[in-house]
Design an enzyme around this catalytic site. Structure first.
Site, PDB file in Angstrom:
ATOM      1  N   CYS A 257       0.776  -1.154   0.065  1.00 29.43           N
ATOM      2  CA  CYS A 257      -0.036   0.025  -0.039  1.00 29.43           C
ATOM      3  C   CYS A 257       0.737   1.238  -0.007  1.00 29.43           C
ATOM      4  CB  CYS A 257      -0.862   0.058   1.312  1.00 29.43           C
ATOM      5  SG  CYS A 257      -1.967  -1.484   1.412  1.00 29.43           S
ATOM      6  N   ASP A 258       0.183   2.445  -0.319  1.00 33.59           N
ATOM      7  CA  ASP A 258       0.776   3.760  -0.213  1.00 33.59           C
ATOM      8  C   ASP A 258      -0.105   4.801  -0.054  1.00 33.59           C
ATOM      9  OD1 ASP A 258       3.583   5.282  -0.584  1.00 33.59           O
ATOM     10  OD2 ASP A 258       2.051   6.541  -1.354  1.00 33.59           O
ATOM     11  N   SER A 259      -0.025   5.620   1.101  1.00 36.84           N
ATOM     12  CA  SER A 259      -1.123   6.728   1.357  1.00 36.84           C
ATOM     13  C   SER A 259      -0.422   8.041   1.273  1.00 36.84           C
ATOM     14  CB  SER A 259      -1.478   6.279   2.788  1.00 36.84           C
ATOM     15  OG  SER A 259      -2.296   5.154   2.871  1.00 36.84           O
TER      16      SER A 259
ATOM     17  N   GLY B 182      -3.179   3.841  -2.248  1.00 35.03           N
ATOM     18  CA  GLY B 182      -2.879   2.602  -3.275  1.00 35.03           C
ATOM     19  C   GLY B 182      -2.876   1.384  -2.895  1.00 35.03           C
TER      20      GLY B 182
END
Length: 217
Positions: free
Chosen positions: A86-88, A123
């Site tokens: 994930c990426d925030s 994401g």
């Protein structure tokens, strides 16, 4: 249940906690990426694409490490596993921001955020591994509205002094001290914490995995 190995490609204790509380017991492997360089190379792309591509890049790095690493602890994942990455980032007034890293940056961001509503974009990427090969990869994002309280300069300074906002995307948490400084959210709370359970379930289904097959009882 629990025959498929799960690898979480993230150093985030919040993401790990969300998954553990939801019945998964993932192994953790952290990708070594220059995220700023990756974002710079993207050029002018929509914010949702930025976080989704970063999640994909992390997935590729984790999978490469798993496949090339002789560490027997990841052998089960190579044979039959899924990798979650994930990426925030926070989208506010058309600008994306990640972790502030320094107190000065965190204070400046909070002074811009207070009294406003932003969107936490996360994401997600799910990679299916089987017999040492990548069988399938799917990715998407989740957007959640976050209403920031109109807090005072003193409150901002005290919050930043705790160190908590320096290490998290958008300089706030929902499940920690930052939760006191939010007026509410619109959307998926698990995504704000770090990983969306509904979206992860959907992505797992797209690679042929029922999330209940991952539960450890």
């Amino acid at each position: 249940m629990g025959s498929i190995s799960v690898v979480l490609g993230s150093a985030s204790p919040a993401r790990l906690r969300v998954l553990r509380d939801a019945g998964l017991v993932p192994q953790v492997l952290v990708a070594d990426l220059d995220e700023d360089a990756i974002v710079a190379a993207m050029g002018d792309v929509p914010p949702a694409d930025v976080v989704t591509r970063l999640a994909r890049a992390k997935g590729e790095a984790i999978v490469s490490s798993i496949r090339s690493d002789g560490n027997p602890s990841f052998e089960a994942a190579r044979v039959d596993g899924v990798v979650l990455t994930c990426d925030s980032m926070l989208l506010l007034d058309g600008e994306l921001s990640g972790k502030p890293h320094t107190p000065d940056v965190a204070i400046a961001r909070w002074k811009r955020m207070r009294g406003k509503t932003g969107h936490l974009l996360t994401g997600h990427c799910v990679t299916r591994l089987r017999d040492g090969a990548v069988e399938s990869v799917v990715a998407d994002h989740r957007s959640t509205g976050v209403a920031f309280s109109d807090v005072s300069d003193e409150t901002i300074a005290r919050y930043v002094a705790t160190g908590e906002p320096l290490k998290v995307a958008g300089a706030f948490t929902l499940d920690g001290l930052g939760g006191w400084l939010l007026d509410g959210i619109t959307g998926d709370p698990s995504s704000v914490i770090g990983i969306s359970l509904p979206l992860t379930r959907e992505l797992l289904a797209r690679v042929g995995v029922d999330v209940t097959d991952l539960w450890r009882t």
